[in-house]
Design a protein around this motif. Structure first.
Motif, short mmCIF file in Angstrom:
data_model
loop_
_atom_site.label_atom_id
_atom_site.label_comp_id
_atom_site.label_asym_id
_atom_site.label_seq_id
_atom_site.Cartn_x
_atom_site.Cartn_y
_atom_site.Cartn_z
N ASN A 57 23.81 63.26 105.09
CA ASN A 57 22.75 64.06 104.48
C ASN A 57 22.30 63.46 103.15
O ASN A 57 21.09 63.46 102.84
N GLN A 58 23.24 62.94 102.36
CA GLN A 58 22.87 62.32 101.09
C GLN A 58 22.04 61.06 101.32
O GLN A 58 21.08 60.79 100.58
N MET A 59 22.39 60.30 102.34
CA MET A 59 21.66 59.07 102.61
C MET A 59 20.26 59.37 103.16
O MET A 59 19.27 58.73 102.76
N LEU A 60 20.14 60.34 104.04
CA LEU A 60 18.82 60.70 104.56
C LEU A 60 17.94 61.28 103.46
O LEU A 60 16.73 61.06 103.44
N ALA A 61 18.57 62.03 102.53
CA ALA A 61 17.81 62.53 101.39
C ALA A 61 17.33 61.38 100.52
O ALA A 61 16.23 61.44 99.94
N GLY A 62 18.12 60.33 100.44
CA GLY A 62 17.71 59.15 99.67
C GLY A 62 16.50 58.47 100.27
O GLY A 62 15.60 58.02 99.56
N ILE A 63 16.47 58.40 101.61
CA ILE A 63 15.29 57.83 102.28
C ILE A 63 14.08 58.71 102.04
O ILE A 63 12.97 58.22 101.77
N SER A 64 14.27 60.03 102.10
CA SER A 64 13.16 60.95 101.89
C SER A 64 12.63 60.91 100.46
O SER A 64 11.50 61.33 100.21
N ALA A 65 13.47 60.43 99.52
CA ALA A 65 13.05 60.37 98.13
C ALA A 65 12.08 59.24 97.84
O ALA A 65 11.46 59.21 96.78
N LEU A 66 11.95 58.30 98.77
CA LEU A 66 10.97 57.22 98.58
C LEU A 66 9.56 57.81 98.63
O LEU A 66 9.23 58.59 99.52
N SER A 67 8.75 57.43 97.68
CA SER A 67 7.39 57.97 97.60
C SER A 67 6.58 57.59 98.84
O SER A 67 6.34 56.40 99.08
N PRO A 68 6.15 58.58 99.65
CA PRO A 68 5.41 58.25 100.88
C PRO A 68 4.13 57.47 100.63
O PRO A 68 3.74 56.64 101.45
N SER A 69 3.48 57.72 99.50
CA SER A 69 2.21 57.04 99.23
C SER A 69 2.39 55.55 98.96
O SER A 69 1.44 54.79 99.03
N HIS A 70 3.63 55.14 98.65
CA HIS A 70 3.90 53.73 98.39
C HIS A 70 4.81 53.11 99.46
O HIS A 70 5.31 52.00 99.27
N LEU A 71 5.00 53.83 100.56
CA LEU A 71 5.87 53.33 101.63
C LEU A 71 5.03 53.18 102.90
O LEU A 71 4.94 54.10 103.71
N PRO A 92 11.06 62.54 92.10
CA PRO A 92 12.14 63.17 91.33
C PRO A 92 13.03 64.03 92.22
O PRO A 92 12.55 64.69 93.15
N THR A 93 14.31 64.02 91.96
CA THR A 93 15.24 64.85 92.71
C THR A 93 16.40 65.25 91.80
O THR A 93 16.81 64.48 90.93
N GLN A 94 16.91 66.45 92.02
CA GLN A 94 18.04 66.94 91.25
C GLN A 94 19.33 66.92 92.06
O GLN A 94 20.38 67.32 91.58
N HIS A 95 19.23 66.46 93.31
CA HIS A 95 20.37 66.52 94.20
C HIS A 95 21.14 65.20 94.22
O HIS A 95 20.61 64.14 93.84
N ALA A 96 22.38 65.27 94.65
CA ALA A 96 23.18 64.06 94.82
C ALA A 96 22.74 63.34 96.08
O ALA A 96 22.90 63.86 97.18
N ILE A 97 22.12 62.18 95.90
CA ILE A 97 21.60 61.44 97.05
C ILE A 97 22.01 59.99 96.96
O ILE A 97 22.47 59.52 95.92
N SER A 98 21.82 59.29 98.07
CA SER A 98 22.14 57.86 98.14
C SER A 98 20.90 57.12 98.62
O SER A 98 20.48 57.29 99.76
N TYR A 99 20.32 56.32 97.75
CA TYR A 99 19.08 55.63 98.09
C TYR A 99 19.33 54.52 99.11
O TYR A 99 20.43 53.92 99.14
N PRO A 100 18.34 54.22 99.94
CA PRO A 100 18.49 53.12 100.89
C PRO A 100 18.68 51.80 100.16
O PRO A 100 18.33 51.67 98.99
N THR A 101 19.23 50.83 100.88
CA THR A 101 19.55 49.54 100.27
C THR A 101 18.67 48.40 100.77
O THR A 101 18.57 47.37 100.12
N HIS A 102 18.06 48.57 101.95
CA HIS A 102 17.27 47.50 102.56
C HIS A 102 16.04 48.08 103.26
O HIS A 102 15.98 49.28 103.55
N MET A 103 15.10 47.20 103.52
CA MET A 103 13.91 47.55 104.31
C MET A 103 13.89 46.67 105.55
O MET A 103 13.81 45.44 105.45
N LEU A 104 14.00 47.29 106.71
CA LEU A 104 13.88 46.54 107.96
C LEU A 104 12.41 46.30 108.25
O LEU A 104 11.57 47.20 108.12
N ALA A 105 12.09 45.09 108.67
CA ALA A 105 10.74 44.74 109.12
C ALA A 105 10.85 44.43 110.61
O ALA A 105 11.25 43.33 111.00
N LEU A 106 10.54 45.42 111.42
CA LEU A 106 10.77 45.33 112.86
C LEU A 106 9.59 44.72 113.58
O LEU A 106 8.44 45.12 113.38
#
Length: 276
Positions: A57-71, A92-106
């Motif tokens: 859940n923390q990792m998925l929240a980290g992915i969701s924290a990426l700004s959609p307008s710049h992704l 911005p987020t107040q929760h404990a999250i884990s941001y993604p580490t890589h971007m896959l280019a499929l």
């Protein structure tokens, strides 16, 4: 709910394999995990996977924290040659999250498409579960929630049989939710049935139950009337299967879920053919 053609048609010339063959088992290369998480050097791979489930859940929240307008969902393939990383602003987020580490280019294995599909991911999630994954590039210093306004993700080019069918598989590697995966594979699965999939044993029990399979097939046939709609469902299941084989994912729940979806869609086709 998905919309399907109203006029059923069941010609008899559609050929599908009776079963989806599972690939030979292969161990995940430990060096691939150590390349992205050297602190896990003394931890058995299975324990790494268990620990990641707790953090899903923390990792998925980290992915969701990426700004959609710049992704962007995709980028021109030509840009890959001079794009080693992407910097994405964070919401911005107040929760404990884990941001993604890589971007896959499929990209698709069998074509030279002009664009690639971009998927933010956590390297240790895929490195610990995909035996055929190439070694990922080094991770940048992890961003701390609230301490930074953006995150820089190294780009990893990856060829898979079906980029468009990667999302359900990628989500499963985080959540290991059979119910969510089955919902992505089959349209309109009854929620009353999904609520029973609380364990691997329950999943295998459904696979072994002729009446349960018949009921699910009958429901699918009514939800996706016509061979064209059912063939589309089968093609999506097969696309997820091909991706799992190509990445070397050896998860018994994943394979049993794919088997269940395949049995249901073949059963729906047989019921339709028998009714016409």
């Amino acid at each position: 709910m998905a919309s399907f053609p109203a006029q059923p048609s069941y010609p008899s010339n559609v050929q599908l394999p009776r079963t989806l063959q599972r690939p030979p088992y292969a161990e995940v290369p430990r060096q691939n995990v150590l390349a992205v998480a050297p602190e896990l050097g003394d931890v058995a791979i299975e324990y790494v996977r268990r620990g990641l489930r707790v953090q899903a859940n923390q990792m998925l929240a980290g992915i969701s924290a990426l700004s959609p307008s710049h992704l962007p969902p995709s980028m021109p393939r030509s840009q890959l040659y001079h794009t080693t990383s992407l910097t994405i602003p964070l919401r911005p987020t107040q929760h404990a999250i884990s941001y993604p580490t890589h971007m896959l280019a499929l990209s698709k294995s069998s074509s030279n498409d002009a664009t690639v599909t971009l998927v933010p991911t956590h390297a240790v999630v895929i490195a610990s579960q995909c035996a055929s994954l190439p070694r990922l590039p080094p991770t940048h210093a992890p961003a701390q929630p609230g301490a930074t306004a953006s995150v820089t993700l190294p780009v990893l080019s990856l060829s898979v049989p079906s980029p468009s069918a990667f999302a359900p598989l990628h989500a499963f590697l985080y959540t290991h939710s059979v119910a969510n995966l089955l919902s992505a594979l089959l349209p309109a699965v009854p929620s009353s049935f999904l609520s029973t999939l609380t364990s691997h044993q329950a999943l295998r029990g459904t696979l072994a139950s002729g009446p349960a399979l018949h009921s699910l097939s009958a429901h699918l046939m009514s939800s996706a009337p016509g061979l064209s709609a059912l063939t589309g469902v089968a093609q999506r299941i097969a696309a997820v299967w091909r991706n799992a084989v190509a990445l070397g994912i050896h998860d018994p729940e994943l394979w049993d879920c794919l088997d269940l979806a395949w049995e249901v869609v073949l059963g729906a086709m047989n019921l339709g053919a028998g009714a016409h």
